[in-house]
Motif scaffolding. Structure first.
Motif, PDB file in Angstrom:
ATOM      1  N   ALA A  61       0.693  10.958   7.309  1.00 42.04           N
ATOM      2  CA  ALA A  61      -0.626  10.333   7.480  1.00 42.04           C
ATOM      3  C   ALA A  61      -0.552   8.833   7.208  1.00 42.04           C
ATOM      4  O   ALA A  61      -1.162   8.028   7.919  1.00 42.04           O
ATOM      5  N   TYR A  62       0.228   8.421   6.195  1.00 48.91           N
ATOM      6  CA  TYR A  62       0.351   6.987   5.914  1.00 48.91           C
ATOM      7  C   TYR A  62       1.124   6.281   7.021  1.00 48.91           C
ATOM      8  O   TYR A  62       0.807   5.134   7.361  1.00 48.91           O
ATOM      9  N   LEU A  63       2.120   6.926   7.595  1.00 46.80           N
ATOM     10  CA  LEU A  63       2.852   6.317   8.714  1.00 46.80           C
ATOM     11  C   LEU A  63       1.936   6.100   9.912  1.00 46.80           C
ATOM     12  O   LEU A  63       2.012   5.069  10.593  1.00 46.80           O
ATOM     13  N   VAL A  64       1.064   7.040  10.201  1.00 46.47           N
ATOM     14  CA  VAL A  64       0.105   6.881  11.297  1.00 46.47           C
ATOM     15  C   VAL A  64      -0.833   5.723  10.990  1.00 46.47           C
ATOM     16  O   VAL A  64      -1.114   4.885  11.854  1.00 46.47           O
ATOM     17  N   PHE A  65      -1.321   5.663   9.762  1.00 44.74           N
ATOM     18  CA  PHE A  65      -2.180   4.548   9.359  1.00 44.74           C
ATOM     19  C   PHE A  65      -1.459   3.209   9.527  1.00 44.74           C
ATOM     20  O   PHE A  65      -2.024   2.254  10.054  1.00 44.74           O
ATOM     21  N   ALA A  66      -0.198   3.148   9.085  1.00 46.96           N
ATOM     22  CA  ALA A  66       0.553   1.894   9.183  1.00 46.96           C
ATOM     23  C   ALA A  66       0.777   1.514  10.643  1.00 46.96           C
ATOM     24  O   ALA A  66       0.670   0.331  11.008  1.00 46.96           O
ATOM     25  N   PHE A  67       1.077   2.489  11.490  1.00 48.43           N
ATOM     26  CA  PHE A  67       1.271   2.191  12.911  1.00 48.43           C
ATOM     27  C   PHE A  67      -0.006   1.634  13.524  1.00 48.43           C
ATOM     28  O   PHE A  67       0.025   0.639  14.242  1.00 48.43           O
ATOM     29  N   GLY A 103       0.817  -1.207   0.000  1.00 49.43           N
ATOM     30  CA  GLY A 103       0.000   0.000   0.000  1.00 49.43           C
ATOM     31  C   GLY A 103       0.849   1.253   0.000  1.00 49.43           C
ATOM     32  O   GLY A 103       0.499   2.258  -0.634  1.00 49.43           O
ATOM     33  N   ALA A 104       1.965   1.224   0.730  1.00 43.08           N
ATOM     34  CA  ALA A 104       2.862   2.384   0.758  1.00 43.08           C
ATOM     35  C   ALA A 104       3.455   2.636  -0.624  1.00 43.08           C
ATOM     36  O   ALA A 104       3.531   3.794  -1.071  1.00 43.08           O
ATOM     37  N   LEU A 105       3.848   1.580  -1.298  1.00 43.39           N
ATOM     38  CA  LEU A 105       4.391   1.742  -2.645  1.00 43.39           C
ATOM     39  C   LEU A 105       3.328   2.297  -3.586  1.00 43.39           C
ATOM     40  O   LEU A 105       3.590   3.205  -4.381  1.00 43.39           O
ATOM     41  N   PHE A 106       2.118   1.772  -3.497  1.00 42.59           N
ATOM     42  CA  PHE A 106       1.030   2.270  -4.335  1.00 42.59           C
ATOM     43  C   PHE A 106       0.736   3.738  -4.038  1.00 42.59           C
ATOM     44  O   PHE A 106       0.563   4.550  -4.956  1.00 42.59           O
TER      45      PHE A 106
END
Length: 110
Positions: free
Chosen positions: A88-94, A60-63
């Motif tokens: 925002a993506y780092l928070v989602f991943a955490f 998902g991060a790559l996309f």
């Protein structure tokens, strides 16, 4: 002087064309094909199953990164907001990965 490349060496061009267009005799029967292989079942090892969300988050991060690059190239005003999108993506991943059994990764294999 005529070119040697126009006609066959004996000069009978019609017979030469007939030989070229004559159907060729069938070749020997091809060797029998091997039976198709049975596919090996793709099973995920039991130790890796709990960590499949990690792979999903990485994909998902790559996309998201490629989509953001394309979007910011199309709309240059969005380019400065890239850091905020990454945060925002780092928070989602955490939030997605915090419940994984991370201690199992550190345990030695028996």
């Amino acid at each position: 002087m005529p070119s040697p490349y126009d006609t066959p060496p004996d000069g009978d061009f019609a017979r030469y064309i007939e030989q070229l267009t004559r159907p060729q005799p069938p070749a020997a029967a091809p060797a029998p094909k091997r039976p198709p292989r049975t596919p090996v079942p793709k099973t995920i090892p039991a130790a890796a199953r709990p960590f499949s969300p990690l792979r999903q988050v990485a994909q998902g991060a790559l996309f998201a990164y490629v989509a953001w690059l394309m979007l910011s190239a199309a709309v240059p005003l969005l380019a400065p907001w890239g850091g905020l999108v990454g945060l925002a993506y780092l928070v989602f991943a955490f939030l997605r990965l915090r419940h994984l059994p991370w201690r199992k990764l550190l345990q030695p294999k028996p």
